[in-house]
Design a protein around this motif. Structure first.
Motif, short mmCIF file in Angstrom:
data_model
loop_
_atom_site.label_atom_id
_atom_site.label_comp_id
_atom_site.label_asym_id
_atom_site.label_seq_id
_atom_site.Cartn_x
_atom_site.Cartn_y
_atom_site.Cartn_z
N LEU A 147 9.77 9.34 2.40
CA LEU A 147 10.03 7.90 2.41
C LEU A 147 8.81 7.05 2.77
CD1 LEU A 147 13.52 7.92 4.17
CD2 LEU A 147 13.04 7.61 1.74
N MET A 148 7.84 7.65 3.47
CA MET A 148 6.69 6.87 3.91
C MET A 148 5.37 7.47 3.43
SD MET A 148 5.17 4.40 5.49
CE MET A 148 6.51 3.59 6.39
N ALA A 149 5.07 8.69 3.84
CA ALA A 149 3.73 9.24 3.60
C ALA A 149 3.44 9.48 2.12
CB ALA A 149 3.55 10.54 4.39
N ARG A 150 4.39 10.09 1.40
CA ARG A 150 4.10 10.39 0.00
C ARG A 150 3.89 9.13 -0.84
NH1 ARG A 150 4.35 15.21 -1.40
NH2 ARG A 150 6.20 15.83 -0.21
N PRO A 151 4.73 8.09 -0.69
CA PRO A 151 4.44 6.86 -1.44
C PRO A 151 3.09 6.25 -1.06
CG PRO A 151 6.72 6.87 -0.70
CD PRO A 151 6.06 8.04 -0.04
N LEU A 152 2.75 6.25 0.22
CA LEU A 152 1.45 5.70 0.63
C LEU A 152 0.30 6.45 -0.02
CD1 LEU A 152 1.87 5.03 4.47
CD2 LEU A 152 1.36 3.33 2.71
N LEU A 153 0.35 7.77 0.02
CA LEU A 153 -0.74 8.56 -0.54
C LEU A 153 -0.83 8.37 -2.05
CD1 LEU A 153 -0.39 11.87 1.51
CD2 LEU A 153 -2.11 10.07 1.79
N ASN A 154 0.30 8.39 -2.73
CA ASN A 154 0.28 8.25 -4.19
C ASN A 154 -0.26 6.90 -4.62
OD1 ASN A 154 1.84 10.44 -6.10
ND2 ASN A 154 2.44 10.62 -3.96
N MET A 155 0.05 5.86 -3.85
CA MET A 155 -0.39 4.52 -4.23
C MET A 155 -1.83 4.23 -3.84
SD MET A 155 2.92 2.04 -3.65
CE MET A 155 3.29 2.59 -1.99
N HIS A 156 -2.24 4.72 -2.67
CA HIS A 156 -3.54 4.31 -2.15
C HIS A 156 -4.59 5.43 -2.17
CE1 HIS A 156 -1.84 0.51 -0.97
NE2 HIS A 156 -0.92 1.11 -0.24
N TRP A 157 -4.17 6.67 -2.06
CA TRP A 157 -5.10 7.80 -2.10
C TRP A 157 -4.55 8.84 -3.07
CZ3 TRP A 157 -3.56 5.68 2.67
CH2 TRP A 157 -4.54 4.93 3.32
N PRO A 158 -4.48 8.52 -4.35
CA PRO A 158 -3.82 9.42 -5.32
C PRO A 158 -4.46 10.79 -5.41
CG PRO A 158 -5.03 7.66 -6.44
CD PRO A 158 -4.99 7.30 -4.99
N GLN A 159 -5.70 10.93 -4.97
CA GLN A 159 -6.31 12.27 -4.97
C GLN A 159 -5.55 13.23 -4.05
OE1 GLN A 159 -10.39 10.75 -4.02
NE2 GLN A 159 -11.03 12.28 -5.52
N LEU A 160 -4.84 12.68 -3.06
CA LEU A 160 -4.11 13.51 -2.11
C LEU A 160 -2.65 13.72 -2.50
CD1 LEU A 160 -5.51 11.97 1.21
CD2 LEU A 160 -6.23 14.10 0.11
N ALA A 161 -2.28 13.28 -3.72
CA ALA A 161 -0.89 13.37 -4.14
C ALA A 161 -0.41 14.80 -4.32
CB ALA A 161 -0.70 12.59 -5.45
N GLY A 162 -1.29 15.76 -4.39
CA GLY A 162 -0.90 17.15 -4.60
C GLY A 162 -0.47 17.87 -3.34
N PHE A 163 -0.64 17.26 -2.18
CA PHE A 163 -0.23 17.93 -0.94
C PHE A 163 1.29 17.92 -0.81
CE2 PHE A 163 -4.66 17.54 0.24
CZ PHE A 163 -4.87 18.71 0.96
N VAL A 164 1.86 19.11 -0.68
CA VAL A 164 3.31 19.24 -0.59
C VAL A 164 3.82 18.76 0.76
CG1 VAL A 164 5.23 20.89 -0.62
CG2 VAL A 164 3.34 21.13 -2.24
N GLN A 165 3.09 19.08 1.84
CA GLN A 165 3.49 18.69 3.19
C GLN A 165 2.32 17.98 3.88
OE1 GLN A 165 6.45 18.79 4.22
NE2 GLN A 165 7.48 20.34 2.99
N PRO A 166 2.03 16.75 3.49
CA PRO A 166 0.87 16.05 4.08
C PRO A 166 1.01 15.80 5.57
CG PRO A 166 2.20 14.55 2.77
CD PRO A 166 2.71 15.93 2.48
N LEU A 167 2.25 15.71 6.08
CA LEU A 167 2.46 15.46 7.50
C LEU A 167 2.74 16.73 8.29
CD1 LEU A 167 4.67 12.23 7.47
CD2 LEU A 167 2.18 12.43 7.44
N GLY A 168 2.73 17.87 7.64
CA GLY A 168 3.04 19.12 8.34
C GLY A 168 2.12 19.37 9.51
N GLY A 169 2.68 19.94 10.58
CA GLY A 169 1.89 20.17 11.79
C GLY A 169 1.17 21.50 11.82
N GLU A 170 1.24 22.26 10.73
CA GLU A 170 0.58 23.55 10.68
C GLU A 170 -0.60 23.47 9.72
OE1 GLU A 170 3.90 23.47 12.60
OE2 GLU A 170 4.10 23.28 10.43
N TYR A 171 -1.79 23.45 10.25
CA TYR A 171 -2.99 23.38 9.44
C TYR A 171 -4.17 23.91 10.24
CZ TYR A 171 -3.16 18.88 11.95
OH TYR A 171 -3.12 17.90 12.92
#
Length: 314
Positions: free
Chosen positions: A175-199
């Motif tokens: 509802l929040m992160a994926r729309p933001l990334l797709n609209m403003h940083w589309p290069q990051l649109a391929g991340f499945v779990q951009p907010l995931g805490g495991e990295y």
């Protein structure tokens, strides 16, 4: 989707099965790299012990992939510290790290400070509320950093069930992160779990990044890493399924506000007009407003902190 993202998905998205543990260990020995695992924890006595025990048994006793496990307790009122220590982690309290800078509440604050009490060339972050934990979460996301010298940050990707329904977790992401990334940083649109805490990431990258003190830390880190090292230095690995404690809707609203604020600053580094969020709860006299402050602080890159510089030089 951008052609660049399609290419990235084909070349920088992997499965944990793509790198057998013996191959990861061979690469670790060849590089001489060390690995630290950090668990930020706040009142996680029910789960933190099992996570630490699994990592110690699978990735320290059976194979020496992990060199240290550090639990950073950010003010637990339960037995989180005792349980983590009994399971074999080194436990450090957030307020004991860099005491000249008063600590503020927030996950990003804990992750930032953890750089001062760990030594690994690669730092792996794991949330402390995971259930049915598998060490694949660690080996999967650390693996590319040991086998691919041009990769600097790796996110875990996974299914997130909610109340037994597959794929319904990650509500703030959708509802929040994926729309933001797709609209403003589309290069990051391929991340499945951009907010995931495991990295996991190379220390040499982490120490150059600012850390939003709260829930915006994951989105901020992705955006800043993209600008600093480029898309091809970022990757993701499928590690299966993630089960954890889910937060209620109002908590998710506060999380969303912090994430939006993090994005706002990166879009325009301008004045934050209203760094607060008002939500409503039904009381005896109807709906009552509850106003919460939105995280408005970020920690500077650790490479700018004198204590860290001195430690690295020692």
């Amino acid at each position: 989707m951008l052609k660049e993202v399609e290419r990235w998905l084909n070349t920088r998205s992997w499965s944990v099965a793509d790198r057998p543990l013996h191959g990861i260990m061979s690469a670790k020995r060849a590089s001489g790299s060390t690995v630290s695992v950090v668990l930020p924890a706040l009142n996680e006595e029910e789960t933190v012990g099992e996570i630490v025990a699994v990592i110690r048994d699978d990735l320290m006793r059976q194979v020496p992939l992990v060199d240290e496990i550090v639990v950073v307790d950010s003010g637990s009122t339960d037995r989180t510290s005792e349980v983590a220590a009994a399971a074999g982690a080194r436990v450090v309290h957030r307020d004991e790290i860099l005491p000249r800078i008063p600590a503020v509440p927030g996950k990003g604050e804990v992750l930032w400070r953890s750089l001062l009490v760990t030594s690994g060339d690669i730092v792996c972050f794991i949330d402390a509320d995971l259930r049915e934990f598998s060490s694949d979460f660690v080996s999967g996301i650390v693996g590319p950093l040991l086998t691919e010298p041009d990769v600097d940050l790796v996110k875990g990707m996974y299914d997130r069930p909610l109340a037994g329904a597959a794929g319904q977790g990650g509500r703030v992401t959708e509802l929040m992160a994926r729309p933001l990334l797709n609209m403003h940083w589309p290069q990051l649109a391929g991340f499945v779990q951009p907010l995931g805490g495991e990295y996991a990431a190379r220390r040499s990258l982490l120490e150059q990044l600012p850390f939003p003190v709260g829930y915006g830390v994951e989105l901020g880190m992705l955006v800043d890493a993209l600008h600093l090292v480029g898309l091809d230095a970022l990757a993701q690995v499928d590690v299966g399924e993630r089960k954890h404690r889910h937060q209620d809707g109002q908590a998710l609203g506060r999380m969303s506000a912090a994430i939006y604020r993090t994005a706002q600053l990166r879009l325009a580094r301008g004045h934050l007009i209203r760094p607060s969020l008002t939500q409503f709860e039904r009381g005896e006299d109807g709906f009552e407003p509850r106003t919460y402050s939105v995280d408005t602080e970020e920690r500077p890159p650790m490479a700018e902190i004198s204590e860290y510089v001195k430690r690295r030089a020692a």
